[in-house]
Design a protein around this motif. Structure first.
Motif: not given
Length: 267
Positions: A179-180, A183-184, A188-192, A261, A263
């Motif tokens: 997923y990271l 989305l990256a 996207c700035e992504t936090d998982v 997640a 994003a």
């Protein structure tokens, strides 16, 4: 999405435990940029009975919020939360795409029922305003006993022909890094992250009661026209769960890992 008959009352029997991950997710969702020309627009994908969609209205009281779900039973229950800024609509997430621009798109414990949901991300993000957020959480415990035992039982000679095709398998949810990366790569700035909750459940056979509201629904639906078989499978599965999740004086512990997640689309 899976064609299961959902029971809102059964699902809500553990509403407090089920809602907590959404609250934890929402705490990490940034406020989108305000547009003075229009109110914020928020979509909740797989809104279920609407109880957590209402939490979005608490977070953004001036926003226009729509909860989408495939289950008519869930949507009927959700109507109790409808209001001037909050409504609900039917949608199949396997084909849904934004018909307008959203500032926030969230999904709570729904994408595991959507085959190929990774492939939907580009279209969903296209419908997100610059600086907006796409956030979701899904169960990340397909290897846990409550799922593994269900699959093993469903794969025995008595049940295989009737149930093998309806049970969720390992690819229903991907690894966090998948997923990271997806989305990256979509900008996207992504936090998982993952969290394991240790729910303390009360009552007789509480883990069975829990799973009757979610993971067992496809089995219950597939056997709905054969009450004897439905009862037989449930009894066999119950006995397996009793050994895997023994009760204690204070209740029964259900470890439950979830994947989160958040994003944020580039501005």
């Amino acid at each position: 999405m899976t064609d299961s008959t959902w029971d809102p009352a059964q699902y809500l029997r553990h509403a407090g435990h089920r809602a907590r991950p959404f609250t934890d997710l929402l705490a990490r969702v940034p406020d989108p940029p305000a547009d003075p020309a229009r109110p914020l627009r928020v979509a909740d994908l797989g809104c279920g009975p609407g109880n957590v969609t209402a939490v979005l209205a608490d977070r953004w009281p001036a926003a226009r919020i729509t909860g989408y779900d495939h289950s008519e039973q869930m949507l009927a229950e959700a109507q109790a939360y409808a209001g001037a800024h909050l409504d609900f609509a039917h949608a199949d997430l396997t084909t849904w795409t934004p018909a307008e621009t959203y500032d926030v798109i969230v999904s709570n414990a729904a994408l595991q029922w959507v085959p190929g949901h990774l492939d939907a991300f580009p279209a969903w993000l296209d419908g997100l305003a610059p600086g907006g957020a796409f956030a979701f959480q899904v169960p990340h415990n397909i290897d846990a006993p409550l799922h593994a035992l269900m699959r093993e039982l469903g794969d025995t000679p008595r049940w295989k022909n009737r149930l093998a095709h309806v049970l969720r398998h390992e690819d229903s949810v991907h690894a966090p890094a998948v997923y990271l990366d997806r989305l990256a790569r979509l900008g996207c700035e992504t936090d998982v992250w993952t969290t394991t909750y240790h729910h303390v459940l009360q009552g007789e056979d509480p883990v069975l009661d829990w799973v009757k509201g979610t993971g067992l629904r496809p089995v219950l639906t597939a056997l709905a026209d054969d009450p004897d078989s439905r009862e037989a499978f449930t009894a066999e599965y119950r006995d397996l769960l009793r050994k895997a999740y023994p009760p204690h004086d204070y209740g029964t512990i259900l470890p439950f890992r979830r994947l989160f997640a958040v994003a944020r689309k580039g501005a």
